[in-house]
Write a protein that holds these residues in place. Structure first.
Motif: not given
Length: 250
Positions: A5, A8-9, A60, A64, A68, A218, A222
């Motif tokens: 996570a 991804v962030l 997005a 996220v 998350a 999440t 994603t």
């Protein structure tokens, strides 16, 4: 799962700052790159096909973070509410100027919309610079700190990023003016992504992650959406890969 996570962030945040940063930079330099109404329409046309898609990356980021890291989202909004409020206003002002500019054929109207684009672009760049500076200085949940001011010079990097983008997209006199700036899109992109990565490493993520179910949902969303977003972004860049020499719909 938590580390995924975080990655991804970081990807979504860097994607927004790098991609939308070019739009902001061009908007910041609009009076410099375009010396008249016709040239300014061409300058705006250089990023017109991209700016809406670029803003999706910010949506997005918010999604996220809410899914998350709900604790972090709450702390940042509470501690840095003034900056987020200015960000929202600047975003609306900039997009309002872009969408309304071509709706009325009057010099005063177009001038007012150009001013909105420039003001909104500078506002967004300064807020993003302050946000990154605040996070880099530590404890963003505690509110504004010295980093809020120390980060402001980063807005100049956004302007250079826009100049580098204009060098890739424009022609003629606009291109010559863009070349006066010591800017390369690839170089400023790396700088901006590096600042985002450094700021991300300073975020207080411990204890802010959602329970396992929230992280799992999440991660699944994603995994589905990120490839689609990347594919759409690549398609837009490929479709509009040429230089612009005429106005767009804006």
């Amino acid at each position: 799962m938590e580390m995924l996570a975080v990655v991804v962030l970081a990807v979504f945040t860097a994607g927004y700052v790098v991609l939308a940063g070019a739009d902001l930079g061009v908007g910041m330099l609009l009076p410099v790159l375009g010396r008249g109404p016709a040239e300014r329409r061409v300058v705006i046309a250089s990023f017109a096909p991209f700016f809406l898609g670029n803003e999706v990356w910010l949506v997005a980021v918010a999604g996220v973070m809410a899914g998350a890291f709900p604790g972090l989202e709450h702390d940042l909004l509470a501690g840095l509410f003034p900056l987020f409020a200015v960000l929202l206003v600047a975003w609306v002002v900039r997009d309002m100027g872009l969408w309304l500019r071509g709706r009325v054929d009057a010099a005063a109207w177009r001038g007012g919309c150009d001013a909105a684009i420039v003001a909104g672009s500078w506002g967004l760049a300064l807020v993003l610079a302050s946000l990154l500076g605040t996070v880099l200085a530590g404890d963003p949940a505690g509110g504004l700190n010295a980093g809020s001011v120390l980060g402001l010079p980063l807005a100049g990097v956004f302007a250079l990023h826009g100049a580098g983008f204009a060098r890739m997209r424009c022609t003629g006199a606009v291109l010559e003016r863009a070349r006066r700036f010591p800017a390369r899109y690839g170089v400023t992109a790396v700088v901006l992504a590096g600042v985002v990565a450094a700021a991300g490493a300073r975020l207080p993520l411990e204890g802010a992650a959602a329970p396992g179910t929230g992280l799992a949902v999440t991660a699944v969303m994603t995994a589905v959406l990120l490839p689609l977003l990347l594919a759409a972004q690549a398609l837009v860049w490929w479709t509009f890969r040429g230089r612009v020499d005429s106005p767009s719909y804006l």
